[in-house]
Design an enzyme around this catalytic site. Structure first.
Site, PDB file in Angstrom:
ATOM      1  N   HIS A  19     -13.896  -3.044  17.950  1.00 52.13           N
ATOM      2  CA  HIS A  19     -14.775  -2.061  18.593  1.00 52.13           C
ATOM      3  C   HIS A  19     -14.119  -0.677  18.591  1.00 52.13           C
ATOM      4  O   HIS A  19     -14.771   0.330  18.308  1.00 52.13           O
ATOM      5  CB  HIS A  19     -15.070  -2.468  20.045  1.00 52.13           C
ATOM      6  CG  HIS A  19     -15.872  -3.735  20.195  1.00 52.13           C
ATOM      7  ND1 HIS A  19     -15.518  -4.752  21.047  1.00 52.13           N
ATOM      8  CD2 HIS A  19     -17.029  -4.140  19.613  1.00 52.13           C
ATOM      9  CE1 HIS A  19     -16.413  -5.725  20.988  1.00 52.13           C
ATOM     10  NE2 HIS A  19     -17.347  -5.383  20.115  1.00 52.13           N
ATOM     11  N   LYS A  43     -26.117 -13.553  29.501  1.00 50.27           N
ATOM     12  CA  LYS A  43     -24.819 -13.927  28.933  1.00 50.27           C
ATOM     13  C   LYS A  43     -23.809 -14.068  30.064  1.00 50.27           C
ATOM     14  O   LYS A  43     -23.685 -13.151  30.891  1.00 50.27           O
ATOM     15  CB  LYS A  43     -24.360 -12.807  27.974  1.00 50.27           C
ATOM     16  CG  LYS A  43     -23.916 -13.299  26.597  1.00 50.27           C
ATOM     17  CD  LYS A  43     -23.655 -12.113  25.677  1.00 50.27           C
ATOM     18  CE  LYS A  43     -22.900 -12.500  24.421  1.00 50.27           C
ATOM     19  NZ  LYS A  43     -22.681 -11.360  23.515  1.00 50.27           N
ATOM     20  N   ARG A  94     -20.012  -6.730  10.244  1.00 52.63           N
ATOM     21  CA  ARG A  94     -18.827  -7.479   9.806  1.00 52.63           C
ATOM     22  C   ARG A  94     -19.138  -8.360   8.604  1.00 52.63           C
ATOM     23  O   ARG A  94     -18.330  -8.481   7.699  1.00 52.63           O
ATOM     24  CB  ARG A  94     -18.292  -8.338  10.963  1.00 52.63           C
ATOM     25  CG  ARG A  94     -17.701  -7.538  12.113  1.00 52.63           C
ATOM     26  CD  ARG A  94     -17.543  -8.374  13.342  1.00 52.63           C
ATOM     27  NE  ARG A  94     -18.849  -8.852  13.791  1.00 52.63           N
ATOM     28  CZ  ARG A  94     -19.045  -9.707  14.763  1.00 52.63           C
ATOM     29  NH1 ARG A  94     -18.018 -10.217  15.406  1.00 52.63           N
ATOM     30  NH2 ARG A  94     -20.263 -10.068  15.117  1.00 52.63           N
ATOM     31  N   SER A 132     -15.595 -11.079  20.419  1.00 57.24           N
ATOM     32  CA  SER A 132     -15.067 -11.241  21.778  1.00 57.24           C
ATOM     33  C   SER A 132     -14.870 -12.724  22.087  1.00 57.24           C
ATOM     34  O   SER A 132     -13.886 -13.110  22.722  1.00 57.24           O
ATOM     35  CB  SER A 132     -16.032 -10.603  22.781  1.00 57.24           C
ATOM     36  OG  SER A 132     -16.126  -9.217  22.521  1.00 57.24           O
TER      37      SER A 132
HETATM   38  N1  COA Z   1     -15.322  -5.787  16.169  1.00 61.73           N
HETATM   39  C1  COA Z   1     -15.149  -6.896  16.873  1.00 61.73           C
HETATM   40  N2  COA Z   1     -16.145  -7.600  17.409  1.00 61.73           N
HETATM   41  C2  COA Z   1     -17.390  -7.158  17.228  1.00 61.73           C
HETATM   42  C3  COA Z   1     -17.652  -5.996  16.503  1.00 61.73           C
HETATM   43  C4  COA Z   1     -16.550  -5.290  15.960  1.00 61.73           C
HETATM   44  N3  COA Z   1     -16.708  -4.171  15.263  1.00 61.73           N
HETATM   45  N4  COA Z   1     -18.983  -5.817  16.476  1.00 61.73           N
HETATM   46  C5  COA Z   1     -19.522  -6.814  17.153  1.00 61.73           C
HETATM   47  N5  COA Z   1     -18.564  -7.626  17.621  1.00 61.73           N
HETATM   48  C6  COA Z   1     -18.728  -8.869  18.379  1.00 61.73           C
HETATM   49  C7  COA Z   1     -19.021  -8.664  19.822  1.00 61.73           C
HETATM   50  O1  COA Z   1     -17.829  -8.622  20.564  1.00 61.73           O
HETATM   51  C8  COA Z   1     -19.835  -9.887  20.142  1.00 61.73           C
HETATM   52  O2  COA Z   1     -19.010 -10.998  20.346  1.00 61.73           O
HETATM   53  P1  COA Z   1     -19.488 -12.234  21.225  1.00 61.73           P
HETATM   54  O3  COA Z   1     -20.849 -12.656  20.751  1.00 61.73           O
HETATM   55  O4  COA Z   1     -18.448 -13.213  20.952  1.00 61.73           O
HETATM   56  O5  COA Z   1     -19.517 -11.712  22.623  1.00 61.73           O
HETATM   57  C9  COA Z   1     -20.595 -10.182  18.868  1.00 61.73           C
HETATM   58  O6  COA Z   1     -19.856  -9.550  17.855  1.00 61.73           O
HETATM   59  C10 COA Z   1     -21.976  -9.678  18.896  1.00 61.73           C
HETATM   60  O7  COA Z   1     -21.900  -8.302  19.166  1.00 61.73           O
HETATM   61  P2  COA Z   1     -23.142  -7.459  19.434  1.00 61.73           P
HETATM   62  O8  COA Z   1     -24.155  -7.700  18.382  1.00 61.73           O
HETATM   63  O9  COA Z   1     -22.679  -6.062  19.682  1.00 61.73           O
HETATM   64  O10 COA Z   1     -23.786  -8.103  20.696  1.00 61.73           O
HETATM   65  P3  COA Z   1     -23.697  -7.630  22.064  1.00 61.73           P
HETATM   66  O11 COA Z   1     -24.239  -8.691  22.925  1.00 61.73           O
HETATM   67  O12 COA Z   1     -22.312  -7.198  22.368  1.00 61.73           O
HETATM   68  O13 COA Z   1     -24.682  -6.335  22.116  1.00 61.73           O
HETATM   69  C11 COA Z   1     -26.884  -5.174  21.975  1.00 61.73           C
HETATM   70  C12 COA Z   1     -25.988  -6.299  21.482  1.00 61.73           C
HETATM   71  C13 COA Z   1     -26.433  -4.564  23.274  1.00 61.73           C
HETATM   72  C14 COA Z   1     -26.890  -4.057  20.965  1.00 61.73           C
HETATM   73  C15 COA Z   1     -28.294  -5.771  22.060  1.00 61.73           C
HETATM   74  O14 COA Z   1     -28.221  -7.017  22.728  1.00 61.73           O
HETATM   75  C16 COA Z   1     -29.308  -4.904  22.792  1.00 61.73           C
HETATM   76  O15 COA Z   1     -29.684  -3.861  22.334  1.00 61.73           O
HETATM   77  N6  COA Z   1     -29.762  -5.384  23.964  1.00 61.73           N
HETATM   78  C17 COA Z   1     -30.762  -4.682  24.774  1.00 61.73           C
HETATM   79  C18 COA Z   1     -32.178  -5.265  24.579  1.00 61.73           C
HETATM   80  C19 COA Z   1     -32.836  -4.640  23.388  1.00 61.73           C
HETATM   81  O16 COA Z   1     -33.107  -3.449  23.382  1.00 61.73           O
HETATM   82  N7  COA Z   1     -33.060  -5.429  22.331  1.00 61.73           N
HETATM   83  C20 COA Z   1     -33.555  -4.922  21.069  1.00 61.73           C
HETATM   84  C21 COA Z   1     -35.005  -4.682  21.003  1.00 61.73           C
HETATM   85  S1  COA Z   1     -35.901  -6.164  21.029  1.00 61.73           S
END
Ligand code: COA
Length: 165
Positions: A19, A43, A94, A132
């Site tokens: 991140h 979550k 990724r 994560s």
């Molecule tokens: N390096 C390391 N880990 C990474 C990474 C990076 N560059 N990018 C993503 N990850 C990991 C995250 O830590 C996470 O790990 P986990 O699943 O083990 O916790 C996983 O990859 C998924 O990450 P991410 O896709 O960022 O999910 P998230 O839950 O952290 O966040 C949101 C996703 C916040 C963008 C999304 O859920 C959202 O927008 N929610 C609001 C509701 C909404 O508007 N939805 C869309 C319209 S329907």
């Protein structure tokens, strides 16, 4: 590139070096960055919202990144982007699996607001396998997480995982 406000959203439970790498690279393109920390009741989190935000701020301070703001949001990402007057959402890719998921999210967000664009950045290859969850698994079983999370947060993560054993 012109001054544009960009949101980098996620759960950050916890914030990883992957991140941090994304934030560093996004800040080379945009001047105005807001890290949006999701309040996600679906979550189960290891760290509270306040802890996650504090750990991110500490990691930014440690990495000498002074111009990035950390805010929380719940509900739709697009509403948060609008509240923040941001016009770009940045997401890290990724793997091809991420891409499929992110493309769907980007389309959904564009359906909700055509003025807000999503950009994808490939993560640096050394962080392409990190999530994560993987960090929590490695730490839980006593593995070395030092190369995966910001140094300033290692102890806090290790201690929390120990409490949750
Ligand atoms: N390096 C390391 N880990 C990474 C990474 C990076 N560059 N990018 C993503 N990850 C990991 C995250 O830590 C996470 O790990 P986990 O699943 O083990 O916790 C996983 O990859 C998924 O990450 P991410 O896709 O960022 O999910 P998230 O839950 O952290 O966040 C949101 C996703 C916040 C963008 C999304 O859920 C959202 O927008 N929610 C609001 C509701 C909404 O508007 N939805 C869309 C319209 S329907």
């Amino acid at each position: 590139m012109k001054k544009t406000k960009v949101i980098y959203p996620g759960s950050f439970d916890p914030f990883t070096l992957g991140h941090l790498d994304m934030v560093q690279r996004i800040s080379k393109i945009f001047d105005d960055i807001v890290i949006g920390v999701l309040v996600n009741p679906e979550k189960k989190m290891l760290f509270s919202l306040e802890e996650r935000k504090e750990m991110i701020r500490n990691a930014l301070y440690e990495a000498n990144i002074g111009h990035v703001i950390v805010e929380d949001f719940n509900g739709l990402l697009i509403d948060f982007a609008k509240d923040q007057k941001a016009t770009v959402i940045a997401r890290g890719i990724r793997t091809s699996k991420d891409f499929d998921y992110e493309l769907q999210m980007a389309h959904a967000n564009r359906h909700l607001d055509k003025m807000i664009e999503t950009i994808f950045l490939p993560t640096s290859v050394e962080y392409s396998y990190i999530s994560s969850t993987i960090i929590k698994q490695i730490g839980l079983f006593g593995g070395d997480i030092t190369a995966l999370v910001p140094a300033v947060n290692i102890l806090q993560i290790a201690e929390r995982l120990k409490e949750n054993e």
